[in-house]
Design a protein around this motif. Structure first.
Motif, mmCIF file in Angstrom:
data_model
loop_
_atom_site.group_PDB
_atom_site.id
_atom_site.type_symbol
_atom_site.label_atom_id
_atom_site.label_comp_id
_atom_site.label_asym_id
_atom_site.label_seq_id
_atom_site.Cartn_x
_atom_site.Cartn_y
_atom_site.Cartn_z
ATOM 1 N N LYS A 1 1.927 13.080 1.738
ATOM 2 C CA LYS A 1 0.500 12.858 1.996
ATOM 3 C C LYS A 1 -0.057 11.802 1.050
ATOM 4 C CE LYS A 1 -0.554 17.411 3.888
ATOM 5 N NZ LYS A 1 -1.306 18.659 3.700
ATOM 6 N N LEU A 2 0.396 11.822 -0.200
ATOM 7 C CA LEU A 2 -0.042 10.816 -1.162
ATOM 8 C C LEU A 2 0.370 9.419 -0.697
ATOM 9 C CD1 LEU A 2 -1.217 9.841 -3.883
ATOM 10 C CD2 LEU A 2 1.057 10.234 -4.862
ATOM 11 N N VAL A 3 1.614 9.286 -0.277
ATOM 12 C CA VAL A 3 2.094 7.983 0.191
ATOM 13 C C VAL A 3 1.254 7.518 1.384
ATOM 14 C CG1 VAL A 3 4.030 6.766 1.279
ATOM 15 C CG2 VAL A 3 4.429 8.234 -0.718
ATOM 16 N N ASP A 4 0.977 8.428 2.332
ATOM 17 C CA ASP A 4 0.141 8.060 3.485
ATOM 18 C C ASP A 4 -1.234 7.571 3.042
ATOM 19 O OD1 ASP A 4 2.175 8.725 5.263
ATOM 20 O OD2 ASP A 4 1.344 10.700 5.740
ATOM 21 N N LYS A 5 -1.821 8.263 2.063
ATOM 22 C CA LYS A 5 -3.147 7.866 1.562
ATOM 23 C C LYS A 5 -3.084 6.512 0.857
ATOM 24 C CE LYS A 5 -5.055 12.515 1.102
ATOM 25 N NZ LYS A 5 -5.591 13.543 0.196
ATOM 26 N N LEU A 6 -2.041 6.296 0.093
ATOM 27 C CA LEU A 6 -1.896 5.020 -0.601
ATOM 28 C C LEU A 6 -1.704 3.873 0.392
ATOM 29 C CD1 LEU A 6 0.357 6.042 -3.631
ATOM 30 C CD2 LEU A 6 -2.020 5.276 -3.727
ATOM 31 N N VAL A 7 -0.876 4.083 1.401
ATOM 32 C CA VAL A 7 -0.644 3.039 2.403
ATOM 33 C C VAL A 7 -1.947 2.711 3.131
ATOM 34 C CG1 VAL A 7 0.538 2.520 4.589
ATOM 35 C CG2 VAL A 7 1.813 3.528 2.676
ATOM 36 N N SER A 8 -2.709 3.734 3.500
ATOM 37 C CA SER A 8 -4.000 3.509 4.157
ATOM 38 C C SER A 8 -4.947 2.744 3.240
ATOM 39 C CB SER A 8 -4.648 4.833 4.565
ATOM 40 O OG SER A 8 -3.907 5.450 5.575
ATOM 41 N N PHE A 9 -4.983 3.141 1.985
ATOM 42 C CA PHE A 9 -5.848 2.471 1.005
ATOM 43 C C PHE A 9 -5.469 0.996 0.871
ATOM 44 C CE2 PHE A 9 -7.229 1.224 -3.217
ATOM 45 C CZ PHE A 9 -8.510 1.742 -3.275
ATOM 46 N N GLN B 1 -3.992 -0.917 3.058
ATOM 47 C CA GLN B 1 -4.363 -1.643 4.278
ATOM 48 C C GLN B 1 -5.869 -1.858 4.364
ATOM 49 O OE1 GLN B 1 -2.438 0.972 7.072
ATOM 50 N NE2 GLN B 1 -0.487 -0.125 6.934
ATOM 51 N N GLU B 2 -6.639 -0.804 4.108
ATOM 52 C CA GLU B 2 -8.103 -0.901 4.197
ATOM 53 C C GLU B 2 -8.687 -1.855 3.157
ATOM 54 O OE1 GLU B 2 -9.459 3.128 3.809
ATOM 55 O OE2 GLU B 2 -8.428 3.752 5.645
ATOM 56 N N SER B 3 -8.076 -1.892 1.985
ATOM 57 C CA SER B 3 -8.598 -2.717 0.886
ATOM 58 C C SER B 3 -7.994 -4.119 0.860
ATOM 59 C CB SER B 3 -8.341 -2.022 -0.455
ATOM 60 O OG SER B 3 -8.944 -0.749 -0.476
ATOM 61 N N ARG B 4 -7.134 -4.402 1.811
ATOM 62 C CA ARG B 4 -6.475 -5.714 1.912
ATOM 63 C C ARG B 4 -5.751 -6.091 0.617
ATOM 64 N NH1 ARG B 4 -11.678 -7.729 4.209
ATOM 65 N NH2 ARG B 4 -11.667 -7.039 6.358
ATOM 66 N N ILE B 5 -5.000 -5.156 0.097
ATOM 67 C CA ILE B 5 -4.233 -5.352 -1.127
ATOM 68 C C ILE B 5 -3.035 -6.252 -0.816
ATOM 69 C CG2 ILE B 5 -2.857 -4.187 -2.901
ATOM 70 C CD1 ILE B 5 -5.907 -3.593 -3.045
ATOM 71 N N GLU B 6 -2.763 -7.195 -1.719
ATOM 72 C CA GLU B 6 -1.650 -8.124 -1.518
ATOM 73 C C GLU B 6 -0.503 -7.897 -2.494
ATOM 74 O OE1 GLU B 6 -2.989 -12.246 -0.870
ATOM 75 O OE2 GLU B 6 -5.004 -11.377 -0.933
ATOM 76 N N GLU B 7 -0.753 -7.087 -3.523
ATOM 77 C CA GLU B 7 0.273 -6.787 -4.515
ATOM 78 C C GLU B 7 -0.083 -5.465 -5.180
ATOM 79 O OE1 GLU B 7 2.291 -8.802 -8.516
ATOM 80 O OE2 GLU B 7 0.725 -9.890 -7.448
ATOM 81 N N ILE B 8 0.949 -4.733 -5.605
ATOM 82 C CA ILE B 8 0.751 -3.451 -6.288
ATOM 83 C C ILE B 8 1.461 -3.510 -7.633
ATOM 84 C CG2 ILE B 8 1.251 -0.963 -6.249
ATOM 85 C CD1 ILE B 8 1.248 -1.176 -3.150
ATOM 86 N N ARG C 1 6.983 0.747 3.049
ATOM 87 C CA ARG C 1 5.880 1.109 3.950
ATOM 88 C C ARG C 1 4.807 0.041 4.074
ATOM 89 N NH1 ARG C 1 4.538 6.698 4.522
ATOM 90 N NH2 ARG C 1 2.858 5.863 5.809
ATOM 91 N N THR C 2 4.604 -0.773 3.023
ATOM 92 C CA THR C 2 3.520 -1.769 3.068
ATOM 93 C C THR C 2 4.031 -3.192 3.286
ATOM 94 O OG1 THR C 2 3.529 -2.168 0.671
ATOM 95 C CG2 THR C 2 2.091 -0.384 1.499
ATOM 96 N N GLY C 3 5.266 -3.454 2.899
ATOM 97 C CA GLY C 3 5.805 -4.801 3.001
ATOM 98 C C GLY C 3 5.261 -5.762 1.956
ATOM 99 N N ILE C 4 4.589 -5.229 0.931
ATOM 100 C CA ILE C 4 4.054 -6.100 -0.130
ATOM 101 C C ILE C 4 4.797 -5.833 -1.439
ATOM 102 C CG2 ILE C 4 1.784 -6.319 0.951
ATOM 103 C CD1 ILE C 4 0.706 -4.355 -1.083
#
Length: 139
Positions: free
Chosen positions: A38-46, A48-55, A84-87
């Motif tokens: 569930k944490l991973v799902d929330k992070l992936v959504s975050f 995508q929604e925040s248009r993050i380009e790097e972690i 999951r994010t490709g970034i």
């Protein structure tokens, strides 16, 4: 470029997002989630929604530089987030970050009992700011 800083914990995961120029860490928040999937799902959504380009993910190595069980959990999360994010996901040495976060909260007058609610977000901001400063010095 928006960069996300993460301080991964079993119950609380701190987040911080850079400003668009990649100069300052800000927008600290916390995800309260015990379940890894569930944490991973929330992070992936975050992301995508925040248009993050790097972690940049805090990497809690032992004081002697070796990796213990907690660091291995972070390495696994980094791999999952990359898939999951490709970034890009960078592991960032976070030794003593939580101690520094507690010090900051104490200096601002927060009572120790209240630290648990925000220390992970402050730690994520410190992780991210350290990484941003490092990147700026490299250029």
């Amino acid at each position: 470029m928006r960069i996300l800083g993460i301080d991964y914990g079993d119950a609380r995961t701190g987040l911080s997002i850079s400003d668009p120029s990649g100069f300052l860490a800000g927008s600290p928040s916390v995800i309260h989630e015990w379940n890894y999937d569930k944490l991973v799902d929330k992070l992936v959504s975050f992301v995508q929604e925040s248009r993050i380009e790097e972690i940049v993910l805090g990497w809690p190595k032992n004081m002697d530089g070796t990796s213990g069980p907690r660091a291995e959990k972070c390495e696994a999360l980094a791999k999952t987030l990359r898939e999951r994010t490709g970034i890009p996901v960078t592991l960032w040495d976070e030794r003593r970050t939580t101690v520094a976060a507690h010090d900051i909260l104490h200096q601002t007058g927060k009572k120790a009992k209240k630290h648990r609610q925000t220390v992970d977000a402050v730690a994520a901001s410190l992780i991210l700011q350290g990484y941003l400063d490092f990147k700026r010095r490299q250029n």
